[in-house]
Design an enzyme around this catalytic site. Structure first.
Site, short mmCIF file in Angstrom:
data_model
loop_
_atom_site.label_atom_id
_atom_site.label_comp_id
_atom_site.label_asym_id
_atom_site.label_seq_id
_atom_site.Cartn_x
_atom_site.Cartn_y
_atom_site.Cartn_z
N ARG A 55 13.38 -17.27 28.62
CA ARG A 55 12.11 -17.91 28.92
C ARG A 55 12.23 -18.89 30.10
NH1 ARG A 55 7.34 -18.50 25.55
NH2 ARG A 55 7.94 -16.78 24.23
N LEU A 83 5.05 -23.01 27.65
CA LEU A 83 5.81 -23.24 28.88
C LEU A 83 6.99 -24.14 28.58
CD1 LEU A 83 2.80 -23.72 31.31
CD2 LEU A 83 4.40 -21.80 31.31
N ASN A 97 -4.72 -27.27 30.30
CA ASN A 97 -5.07 -26.12 29.46
C ASN A 97 -6.48 -26.33 28.90
OD1 ASN A 97 -4.67 -23.75 27.83
ND2 ASN A 97 -4.23 -25.07 26.08
N HIS A 99 -8.85 -25.21 25.54
CA HIS A 99 -8.63 -24.71 24.18
C HIS A 99 -9.93 -24.75 23.38
CE1 HIS A 99 -6.36 -23.80 20.55
NE2 HIS A 99 -7.08 -24.72 19.94
N ASP A 131 2.05 -30.21 27.52
CA ASP A 131 3.46 -30.53 27.31
C ASP A 131 4.11 -29.34 26.61
OD1 ASP A 131 2.77 -30.74 24.64
OD2 ASP A 131 2.79 -32.93 24.63
N GLY A 133 4.54 -28.68 23.56
CA GLY A 133 4.03 -28.33 22.25
C GLY A 133 2.93 -27.28 22.31
N ASP A 135 -0.65 -26.57 22.27
CA ASP A 135 -1.95 -27.22 22.49
C ASP A 135 -1.89 -28.72 22.22
OD1 ASP A 135 -3.18 -24.75 23.20
OD2 ASP A 135 -3.27 -24.23 21.09
C1 GRF Z 1 -10.50 -19.47 25.95
O1 GRF Z 1 -11.32 -19.63 24.83
C2 GRF Z 1 -9.50 -20.59 26.04
O2 GRF Z 1 -9.95 -21.77 25.48
C3 GRF Z 1 -8.35 -20.07 25.21
O3 GRF Z 1 -8.29 -18.69 25.51
C4 GRF Z 1 -9.60 -18.25 25.87
C5 GRF Z 1 -9.46 -17.56 27.19
O4 GRF Z 1 -10.58 -16.84 27.58
N1 GRF Z 1 -7.13 -20.78 25.53
P1 GRF Z 1 -10.67 -16.20 29.04
O5 GRF Z 1 -9.44 -15.31 29.25
O6 GRF Z 1 -10.73 -17.32 30.03
O7 GRF Z 1 -11.92 -15.39 29.01
#
Ligand code: GRF
Length: 178
Positions: A55, A83, A97, A99, A131, A133, A135
């Protein structure tokens, strides 16, 4: 100069492009990720784990490539691998990121399904610094999204994504200006 990492459909990448942000490179851990097709003339590359000894080697090659494209800020837009420091140390405080939950609640790859199973009344979208972890990392912006009666994982995820597509470009624009 923004580099975007994708694994899936790429609607958040699309939102960054539509917002006119300076995306100069798109990388994926999956050669076949549909998101790559959204990049148009922007350089793309795939870094599949199977092509590297481990990785850290993969992450360091991906960081090298992004740096060569001039990337200073990295956005994970549906990037589904963790990562390692081999990547994160190359872009300090500059990896974000998005989420589909109100973090720190419901981290992980099945956040939408888990929120419905738990019967939450409210979900949301979070943009945070990355980081090592799952999310975790400091939260930069968060917005609530209602859960409606009869919601399925798909219908709730679509409602959350509508918010993500506005919130993520806003936050990234602020990061570019700092
Ligand atoms: C999103 O809901 C994001 O929050 C999550 O993965 C999904 C990605 O969707 N991490 P896309 O590939 O941008 O359509």
């Amino acid at each position: 100069m923004i580099g975007v990492l994708v694994s899936g459909g790429g609607t958040n990448l699309q939102a960054l492009l539509d917002a006119g942000l300076p995306v100069v490179a798109v990388a994926s851990n999956r050669r076949g990720a549909p998101a790559l097709a959204r990049a148009g003339a922007i350089p793309t590359a795939a870094f599949e784990l199977a092509d590297f000894p481990d990785r850290a080697a993969r992450d360091s090659a991906m960081a090298d490539w992004l740096e060569q494209q001039g990337v200073r800020i990295v956005v994970l837009a549906g990037y589904m691998h963790l990562l390692t420091p081999a990547f994160l140390d190359r872009f300090p405080d500059a990896v974000v990121n998005v989420h589909p939950s109100l973090l720190p609640a419901f981290p992980g790859a099945h956040a939408v399904e888990e929120q419905l199973a738990a019967g939450v009344a409210e979900s949301g979208a979070t943009v945070h610094l990355v980081d090592e972890g799952v999310d975790s990392g400091p939260i930069l912006a968060q917005e609530r999204v209602s859960v409606l009666p009869g919601d399925t994982p798909d219908s709730l995820h679509e409602r959350i994504k509508t918010v993500e597509h506005r919130l993520l470009p806003e936050v990234v624009r602020e990061l570019c200006a700092r």
